[in-house]
Design an enzyme around this catalytic site. Structure first.
Site, short mmCIF file in Angstrom:
data_model
loop_
_atom_site.label_atom_id
_atom_site.label_comp_id
_atom_site.label_asym_id
_atom_site.label_seq_id
_atom_site.Cartn_x
_atom_site.Cartn_y
_atom_site.Cartn_z
N SER A 319 0.80 -1.23 0.00
CA SER A 319 0.00 0.00 0.00
C SER A 319 0.83 1.27 0.00
O SER A 319 0.29 2.37 -0.18
CB SER A 319 -0.96 0.00 1.20
OG SER A 319 -1.93 -1.01 1.05
N HIS A 364 -15.08 -0.32 4.24
CA HIS A 364 -14.94 1.05 4.70
C HIS A 364 -16.16 1.92 4.42
O HIS A 364 -16.24 3.06 4.88
CB HIS A 364 -13.73 1.70 4.01
CG HIS A 364 -12.41 1.14 4.44
ND1 HIS A 364 -11.74 0.16 3.73
CD2 HIS A 364 -11.62 1.43 5.51
CE1 HIS A 364 -10.60 -0.12 4.34
NE2 HIS A 364 -10.51 0.63 5.42
N CYS A 377 -7.80 2.03 1.96
CA CYS A 377 -8.91 1.24 1.41
C CYS A 377 -8.52 0.64 0.05
O CYS A 377 -8.34 1.36 -0.93
CB CYS A 377 -10.15 2.14 1.24
SG CYS A 377 -11.53 1.28 0.45
#
Length: 600
Positions: A319, A364, A377
């Site tokens: 990420s 989310h 997310c």
């Protein structure tokens, strides 16, 4: 009459004999003239060759210092034992006699015997370095009985902080045959060259120039006197950007992990302030030749202490790559700050389901870009990927230096990999698939980056997208760089997402925040899979209970302070698990230490 004939015969014979004697005398005089006048220089050289021997003198190697003048690699005075090879036939007997006086192991005997066969023309051959005081005294005491032994003062490499700086400074070692062929000076007995790190990268500058000592020896080849000496010239010293106290602090912080790495950069100059790959090794072990047992323990260690993970470790960025994807999407107009996607915990693409990291809690909900970054997310970025495409992501990644060598002054740096459609067509002979694009959008799949590349990327996000050159040498000339031409609004949006990731209660790294508001950090967590997670493991929530080598890598990239960025950091904990839980707290401690220790 008869007497007269006898007298003439005698006279003739006397003349003949005299002529022969005269001819012999003339020949002798002529030969002496040839030897002493015409060929005098030739025979003088032969005489000097027997009487005078030349001994090469090793130069002192250039030393290495940190940014404040702390010694990181230096030289110390030692003594070594050399063997005079003009008595080559007696060397084996000499070695046998020496074995009873000083410690000579089988490996040394094997080396000397091998070199003896190849270097008979050399005057001296190195037997042993770093003689102890007892060995030195013993050899001096028995010197009259040890024909052909030379005791010489020498400069030997040593590292005051051998594990703390092993991967940056590197180490020196003996010259290999291949190296010696490239430079005759390297054949000098005991010459050392850089093998890793800065010692190797800057070896030509740090070697120095050898000197020469001419010795007069007697018929037994014992040194009578020193005729003259040409002193050696010390190699060039290196002054680094590295901060020794911070380097030590980072090393101690990483001790809680089995295998990890961390690097700290100045976000404006690219100066490397700390670079640690854990576990490390004792660089002093290599100076005079590491033992087979010690070497085996290093190469058999599954955590690879010999490897510098900062420059040669290639990991999926996870990420931490989302900032690049977000900036590419903003540039292409795929999204704007208000664009929203719904996250139910998964993203269905044809017959395949891609999960969000928090799929068990139902996702989310509705997400815009800034909270999608701070809460990481996955589904938001899956949606971006299908419209944006892999080539746009790859193009942006390369603008930040991903997929290319940084050019730092270290050997064995890896370039990582930024895949695109053309890459797969050339390398795999297959077309790119949309599913691969979805994986790339969260830093998974074929994409690879080194921790140093991620630190460079983070520094550029913090400094207003100004390209930097990561470097270790303090005198590096930096050229002015033009910032990447991307909207300041977009930049601030990315930085806001990174700030929220640490300082917003919903952020993934909130528990690792810095409480001092003047020292707060911004950043991004990452976790990268090294093995697939089955649906059964997801359902039973057992994927975190897998064996160590199958667990995810934990990553964190960040910078501090938030308002006036100066330090960028990357932390990678191999098989550590979640980036927010494992890597972020380490990064926090490192950035706190950087702000405390480096004031100017």
């Amino acid at each position: 009459m008869k007497d007269k004939e006898q007298q003439q015969l005698f006279t003739r014979r006397s003349l003949i004999l005299g002529g022969i004697q005269g001819g012999l005398a003339l020949g002798l005089v002529g030969r002496l003239y040839v030897l002493q006048v015409l060929n005098s220089q030739h025979y003088q050289l032969l005489s000097d060759k027997n009487r005078i021997q030349s001994l090469d003198l090793l130069p002192a190697r250039g030393e290495i210092f940190d940014r404040s003048g702390v010694l990181l690699a230096g030289n110390q005075t030692t003594y070594r034992c050399l063997i005079n090879l003009s008595k080559a036939k007696e060397v084996q007997n000499l070695l046998e006699g020496l074995k009873s006086l000083i410690d000579i192991d089988a490996q040394t005997l094997e080396r000397v015997t091998g070199q003896l066969k190849k270097r008979r023309k050399a005057f001296a051959l190195l037997l042993k370095e770093n003689l102890s005081w007892d060995e030195l005294a013993t050899l001096e005491l028995h010197a009259p009985d040890l024909t052909g032994i030379l005791i010489e003062k020498n400069q030997s490499r040593f590292y005051p902080h051998p594990q703390q700086t092993a991967h940056v400074v590197g180490y020196v070692g003996s010259v290999t045959e291949k190296e010696a062929l490239a430079n005759y000076q390297l054949e000098i007995p005991g010459f050392k060259v850089g093998k890793t790190g800065l010692e190797k990268h800057q070896d030509d500058k740090m070697r120095g120039q050898p000197g020469l000592k001419r010795l007069e020896v007697n018929a037994s080849q014992r040194v009578v006197r020193v005729l003259d000496t040409v002193e050696s010239i010390k190699g060039q010293d290196l002054h680094l950007t590295l901060d020794s106290p911070l380097q030590k602090a980072v090393g101690e912080i990483l001790q809680t992990a089995q295998s990890a790495s961390a690097v700290v950069l100045d976000v404006w100059t690219g100066a490397v302030l700390a670079l640690v790959s854990h576990p490390a090794f004792d660089a002093n072990l290599f100076t005079n030749g590491i033992g087979k047992t010690q070497w085996k323990s290093l190469i058999d260690n599954p955590h690879r202490p010999i490897n510098n993970k900062i420059i040669s470790g290639q990991y999926s960025p996870g990420s931490t790559f989302k900032m690049i994807v977000a900036l590419a999407a903003l540039k292409k107009g795929v999204v704007n700050p208000q664009t929203s996607f719904h996250c139910p915990g998964h993203y269905d693409f044809y017959n395949h389901r891609f999960h969000c990291w928090n799929w068990r809690t139902g996702g989310h909900g509705n997400m815009t870009l800034e909270p999608a970054l701070s809460q990481s997310c996955d589904v938001y970025f899956y949606n971006l990927a299908t419209t944006l495409g892999v080539d746009a992501m790859a193009e942006m990644a390369k603008e930040f230096g991903l997929g290319s060598l940084t050019g730092i002054e270290l050997v064995s740096e890896k370039s990582g990999l930024v895949p695109n459609k053309n890459w797969k067509r050339l390398m795999k002979k297959q077309p790119w698939t949309a599913g691969e694009t979805i994986n790339i959008s969260i830093g998974q799949g074929a994409i690879l980056a080194t921790p140093l590349q991620l630190a460079k990327m983070t520094a550029m996000l913090a400094n207003g997208l100004r390209p930097i050159q990561p470097h270790l040498l303090k005198n590096t000339v930096l050229s002015a760089q033009t910032p990447l031409p991307h909207s300041e609004v977009f930049q601030n949006l990315i930085k806001a997402g990174m700030t929220g990731a640490v300082n917003d209660p919903r952020g993934n790294a909130y528990n690792a925040r810095i409480l001092d508001s003047e020292k707060q950090m911004a950043g991004k967590t990452g976790s990268t899979q090294v093995a697939s997670i089955t649906q059964q493991q997801r359902d039973q929530n057992t994927h975190n209970d897998r064996p160590y080598h199958l667990r995810e890598h934990a990553l964190f990239v960040g910078y501090a302070p938030v308002d006036h960025p100066r330090f960028a950091v990357t932390v990678v904990v191999e098989h550590g698990g979640g980036g927010g839980k494992v890597a972020a707290p380490l990064a926090r401690d490192i950035l706190v230490a950087a702000q405390q220790l480096i004031k100017v």
